[in-house]
Design a protein around this motif. Structure first.
Motif, short mmCIF file in Angstrom:
data_model
loop_
_atom_site.label_atom_id
_atom_site.label_comp_id
_atom_site.label_asym_id
_atom_site.label_seq_id
_atom_site.Cartn_x
_atom_site.Cartn_y
_atom_site.Cartn_z
N ASP A 95 0.82 -1.20 0.00
CA ASP A 95 0.00 0.00 0.00
C ASP A 95 0.86 1.27 0.00
N LYS A 127 -4.64 2.55 -7.33
CA LYS A 127 -4.97 2.96 -5.97
C LYS A 127 -6.22 3.83 -5.94
N GLN A 128 -6.51 4.50 -7.08
CA GLN A 128 -7.66 5.38 -7.12
C GLN A 128 -8.97 4.61 -6.93
N GLU A 144 -9.33 2.19 -4.84
CA GLU A 144 -9.28 1.52 -3.55
C GLU A 144 -9.50 2.48 -2.40
N ASP A 145 -10.30 3.53 -2.62
CA ASP A 145 -10.49 4.51 -1.55
C ASP A 145 -11.77 4.29 -0.76
N TYR A 146 -12.47 3.20 -1.02
CA TYR A 146 -13.68 2.89 -0.27
C TYR A 146 -13.95 1.39 -0.29
N LEU A 173 -15.81 5.26 3.16
CA LEU A 173 -14.57 5.81 2.62
C LEU A 173 -13.45 5.65 3.65
N GLU A 207 -10.91 7.48 4.09
CA GLU A 207 -10.55 8.78 4.66
C GLU A 207 -11.55 9.26 5.71
#
Length: 237
Positions: free
Chosen positions: A115, A126-127, A129-131, A144, A146
């Motif tokens: 990661d 990676k875009q 894989e944000d949720y 999410l 973040e």
């Protein structure tokens, strides 16, 4: 693919780590070394993205070697000596594996390296894989990464505390820790995982995220201080 180098003066340790590397599809073993100095030409040839580095070695120990490197690759310490943990994290090592190392613990550390490597290289995958989605009763909820503040484990289910609210789902904390493996999250207690960027402060055996107080267990305290505080601490020294 991440190019790995193993540095250890013990043949059995090198063999064991090598077998682990060969089991992980996103790792490739580019070299096996008996002492740290053998790594220097590999760095020059950009053949080392990730180094599994022992500490106690005859010619030069791993900590001393890290101190002389100008631009070290990602480093995961492998040692039988827990006393070096804090100093290792102050030198920006990615993880700290205590021997004997189980494959489960090795894989978790390798996933963290994967990661972080994606962040360093700007991997476009990676875009996506944000949720992730979890099942909450009869509903599927989107979460999410973040937005996550911390995760609390309770026997057969977990509560994910986020900026959008709480999500309760039938997952084990161990499973979620594996899924969250990476630079953004840290295990702080047998029942808690915290988002590093959301930690507002640490006092005694507690950390603060917003109005929440989360316990830090004795076995995780050095790692928490090393990863959360040491790299960003401004003092008079």
């Amino acid at each position: 693919m991440i190019n790995c180098v193993i540095i250890d003066d013990e043949p059995l340790a090198r063999e064991g780590l090598g077998s682990y590397v060969r089991e992980v599809d996103f790792l490739t073993l580019s070299a096996v070394c008996e002492n740290p100095l053998e790594l220097l030409p590999l760095i020059d040839r950009q053949a080392a993205d990730l180094v599994f580095l022992d500490i106690q070695m005859p010619k030069m120990n791993g900590i001393e070697f890290l101190k002389i490197l100008q631009k070290p690759p990602m480093v995961i310490i492998t040692t039988a000596y827990p006393s070096y943990a804090l100093e290792g994290f102050q030198l920006n090592v990615l993880d700290y594996l205590l021997k004997p190392i189980t494959f489960e613990r090795f894989f978790k550390s390798a996933a963290k390296a994967r990661d972080y490597y994606k962040l360093l290289t700007g991997d476009p995958a990676k875009q996506d894989e944000d949720y992730f989605f979890i099942r909450c009763g009869s509903k599927y909820e989107k979460v999410l990464f973040e937005d996550i503040l911390y995760v609390e484990g309770m026997q057969n289910y977990v509560t994910i505390h986020s900026t959008k609210g709480k999500y309760v789902t039938m997952l084990s904390l161990k499973h979620l820790e594996y899924k969250l493996a990476g630079a953004a999250f840290i295990r702080v207690h047998k029942s808690f995982i915290a988002a590093i960027g959301k930690i507002d402060g640490i006092e005694g055996n507690q950390l603060f995220i917003g109005s929440s107080r989360i316990p830090i267990s004795r076995s995780y305290r050095e790692q928490v201080i090393g990863r959360v505080i040491s790299k960003r601490l401004w003092d008079k020294k």
